[in-house]
Design a protein around this motif. Structure first.
Motif: not given
Length: 507
Positions: A270-276, A55-59, A186-192, A197-201
């Motif tokens: 995770s989708y905001g760090v690496l592509t699907q 699945a992609g981010p939207g799904a 993990f959540i804090l380091l990845v989020a900040f 956002w560009d990679r996520f979308t």
């Protein structure tokens, strides 16, 4: 945190009655820790790769909405049943048995037990494959070294569990606290530091690859989302030992919400760090690879440590939970009474011994066949769905007709007596039950048919000890509803055997 349990032992007891084998002494904090400890196990660390493979981010976001609402309805089913049927002390198993008959209750407990056994092997596989990344001695090339290590770990935990639930609960609580720290990091380091956002979308709906339609993607992630929620009913399994019946419901909801926040955060970020495409080819411990992409190798080492602690805690929790269905069915006369034997420490040692031996056998079978971790996940999840489905059906029957299917033990503690419920509450309970029932049926539809058939094949052998025990007690084996279920199980199992013989079905 204070001492997690104050469970008294039953000194000298070898065959407890079904009414009061152990005391009501488990605190709500321990119930919540048990839910989080048994739910946040191996699944969350492999979740980025698992969901990205289909699945992609939207799904993914749509899938989490469905899974969140669906699994919350399942959690509420157990909360409502704990209040409406306070005399039923065995949680998942006793609800289904009281509402739908002995065999349906037995099948639910048997499926729950086998799912826990397979989950144990999956946890251990991921545990040693992660260690193998740093210690070549445990690498994938040395599968028999890992198999022997899994076996040793399983029997060491068995010896610890035979010392009583207090020690096991303390181990669960300690590892739960320890493993949550790397996940929070993990959540804090990845989020900040790492989220883009560009990679996520970039390919939000997953249309650039071969993932299929959005519906196909959502369907594909369903069993993965259920897998990471398995354990949300853990407090209900131990309802007999809770200090307050209301604590069971509260612990279920609080534990569910805490787990939901962790799961959605890890998979979405995770989708905001690496592509699907990049996430889909990561190894099983994909959370470590994601954090390594953000902060470097020390991030992977941190998450790997968290995974080892998490899997160890989940391994203890599930090996402890494994024995409960066997012991409860023995106390209720659905299996030989000897399997319910309790030692001086209050531990159901006979049920734990049987469960540990079956785990050992499963380790050999799966390692011989080189069964993948994902296949273990899919099969175990299908087996866990059985008690979820039938518990939801029982609540629907309670809300619509005030009772379940006619039970052979009318007038016993398994009858449908309970506190009166107002019309408004009854309508709310009906809505919850229907939502959970529809969600459970949807999950069976979304599952790969292969795993449904193998699930039926795993459940079918339980007919042998069940019918033998019923005949020995000179009691009716099946009611009319149960005969229909038996027919479906045997037909699916026969098809699975044919598929194995012809090579049409493989794990």
């Amino acid at each position: 945190m204070s001492d997690p349990t104050e469970i008294s032992s039953t000194a000298g007891t070898t065959s407890p009655s079904a009414d009061s084998p152990r005391s009501h002494s488990v605190h709500i904090r321990t119930l919540i820790a048990l839910i989080i400890g048994s739910t946040v196990g191996a699944g969350i660390f492999s979740l980025p790769q698992n969901v990205a493979s289909v699945a992609g981010p939207g799904a993914l976001l749509i899938g989490w909405v469905i899974a969140g609402v669906g699994m919350l309805s399942v959690a509420f089913v157990f909360q409502v049943l704990a209040v409406r049927r306070p005399h039923l002390d065995s949680g998942v198993y006793s609800y289904v048995r009281a509402g739908l008959g002995d065999y349906i209750g037995f099948t639910s407990a048997w499926g729950y037990w086998l799912g826990s056994v397979i989950a144990q092997v999956g946890y251990a596989t991921l545990f040693f494959s992660t260690i193998g990344h740093y210690v070549p001695f445990f690498s994938a090339e040395n599968r028999w070294i890992s198999a022997l290590s899994v076996s040793l770990l399983t029997w060491v935990i068995f010896l610890a569990l035979t010392r009583g639930i207090r020690q096991a609960a303390f181990m669960t609580t300690a590892t739960t606290v320890a493993k949550l720290l790397p996940i929070a990091a993990f959540i804090l380091l990845v989020a900040f530091l790492g989220f883009s956002w560009d990679r996520f979308t970039l390919d939000f709906w997953g249309q650039d690859g071969s993932l299929g339609s959005v519906f196909d993607q959502v369907q594909g992630i369903m069993l993965f989302t259920v897998w990471v929620f398995i354990g949300v009913e853990g407090a209900s399994v131990y309802s007999k030992q809770a200090r307050s019946r209301n604590d069971v419901g509260r612990a279920t909801v609080v534990g569910f919400l805490a787990v939901l926040v962790l799961l959605v955060s890890v998979s979405t970020l995770s989708y905001g760090v690496l592509t699907q495409e990049e996430l889909a080819i990561l190894p099983d411990n994909s959370m470590a690879s994601v954090l390594e992409a953000v902060v470097g190798p020390w991030g992977a080492a941190l998450i790997s440590l968290g995974l080892c602690l998490s899997v160890l805690g989940a391994y203890v929790s599930w090996q402890m939970l494994c024995a409960e269905p066997i012991a409860l069915m023995a106390w209720d006369g659905l299996l030989p009474r000897r399997l319910g034997a309790v030692n001086r420490a209050g531990a159901p040692w006979a049920a734990q011994l049987v469960s540990t031996a079956v785990i050992q056998l499963t380790v050999v079978i799966f390692f011989l066949n080189e069964t993948a971790y994902v296949s273990m996940v899919q099969l175990a999840t299908v087996l866990y769905l059985v008690p979820y489905l039938f518990s939801a059906l029982y609540l629907v029957l309670l809300a619509t007709r005030g009772r379940g299917v006619t039970h052979p033990h009318a007038g016993t503690r398994f009858n449908d007596s309970g506190p009166s419920v107002g019309r408004a509450d009854n309508r709310r309970h009906l809505f919850v039950g229907l939502l959970a029932l529809v969600y459970s049926l949807w999950l069976f539809y979304a599952a790969d048919l292969t795993y449904v058939l193998f699930g039926a094949l795993a459940v079918a052998p339980g007919l042998i000890p069940y019918v033998w025990t019923r005949r020995r007690a000179r009691e009716r084996a099946f009611n009319s509803f149960e005969w229909c279920v038996v027919a479906v199980v045997l037909a699916a199992a026969a098809y699975a055997v044919w598929g194995l013989a012809t090579g049409a079905l493989t794990l």
